[in-house]
Write an enzyme that holds these catalytic residues in place. Structure first.
Site, PDB file in Angstrom:
ATOM      1  N   SER A 118      -6.133  -3.351  -6.754  1.00 40.93           N
ATOM      2  CA  SER A 118      -6.081  -4.759  -6.356  1.00 40.93           C
ATOM      3  C   SER A 118      -6.880  -4.948  -5.075  1.00 40.93           C
ATOM      4  CB  SER A 118      -4.629  -5.181  -6.110  1.00 40.93           C
ATOM      5  OG  SER A 118      -4.556  -6.443  -5.468  1.00 40.93           O
ATOM      6  N   TYR A 147       3.175  -2.918  -2.177  1.00 41.19           N
ATOM      7  CA  TYR A 147       2.121  -3.189  -3.152  1.00 41.19           C
ATOM      8  C   TYR A 147       0.766  -2.723  -2.630  1.00 41.19           C
ATOM      9  CZ  TYR A 147      -0.795  -5.880  -6.408  1.00 41.19           C
ATOM     10  OH  TYR A 147      -1.719  -6.264  -7.351  1.00 41.19           O
TER      11      TYR A 147
END
Length: 277
Positions: free
Chosen positions: A159, A172
């Protein structure tokens, strides 16, 4: 990537979001795709859609439940995949992550509760440890794979938040950044020894509100809930689609001289330097 030659492919987190879109796209091309997810409701729904998504009728699709926090379950899944694919795996897509991306229950990293550490352990286990273990266990199957470009290959879905985080995304961002280091390391180790290529896709804001059971039942369209302001965030003029990630995946599967690389799939950020929820 041609659909003339069916490939055996595993997609983790394949029942929702980007993973589901990848599963549907590859199945539609005529490949044999096995989705792995921990959500039984979404898995049952995916299984019910396989015949519809398999537009060519050439590929085969299946979906299995697996808790990626549990190493024994991962081992059992690989054994089952070995049987289903008869010992040959062409592509492993490590996409799964433990949702939500932020800390749940409104917590922050400076929360005094130990619950934050349990969430951390889960996010790292699913987002980083599981890709390493699954990749390691799949090496014997990947060695027998054949994508025309090379033996089997691995694609890790990271990401842009690995580089540019938002508030309360420590778990994350750490897992997705670690996945980039893992990609580089595995590409060297598995490349020199087995010619197995390992690359990463780094998506920006990919809108996936339409990629789940409830959205299908409500006939939600990709553009629903998106407005002009959302498009204006991006110099490219729109928010990302699952298909954008799929195109990058197709490229990496077929690119024989590409390994240890990061392909960013992002329309750029205009007025602000962070992505909205």
């Amino acid at each position: 990537m041609s659909a003339v030659k069916p490939l055996n492919i595993i997609v983790t987190g394949g029942a929702r979001g980007i993973g589901r879109g990848i599963f549907r796209h590859l199945l539609g091309l005529g490949h044999n795709v096995l989705a792995l997810d921990s959500n039984p409701t979404e898995l049952r729904h995916v299984i019910s859609q396989i015949e519809i998504w398999n537009s060519t009728g050439k590929g085969k699709g299946d979906a299995l439940k697996c808790d990626l926090r549990n190493r024994d379950e991962i081992k059992r899944f690989v054994a089952e995949a070995d049987k289903l694919f008869k010992g040959r795996l062409d592509v492993l897509v490590n996409n799964a992550f433990a949702t939500p991306h932020i800390w749940s229950d409104g917590r922050a990293m400076d929360d005094e509760s130990e619950d934050i550490m349990e969430q951390w352990d889960t996010k790292i286990a699913v987002g980083l440890t599981a890709p390493f273990l699954l990749s390691r266990l799949c090496v014997p199957l990947l060695k027998k794979g054949d994508t025309d470009a090379s033996p089997g290959c691995i694609v890790n879905v990271s990401s842009t938040r690995a580089y540019q985080s938002e508030i309360n995304h420590e778990g994350y961002s750490a897992a997705k950044a670690g996945l980039l280091g893992l990609t580089q390391s595995m590409s060297v180790s598995l490349g020199h020894k087995h010619k197995i290529r390992v690359n990463a896709i780094i998506p920006g804001w990919i809108h996936v509100d339409d990629e789940n059971k409830e959205a299908d039942e409500k006939r939600t369209k990709w553009e629903d809930a998106l407005g002009e302001e959302d498009a204006n965030w991006h110099p490219a003029g729109r928010v990302g689609k699952v298909e954008d990630v799929c195109k990058a995946l197709e490229y990496l599967i077929g690119a024989e001289f590409v390994t240890g690389q990061e392909v960013v799939v992002d329309g750029g950020v205009g007025r602000k330097m962070v992505y909205p929820e």
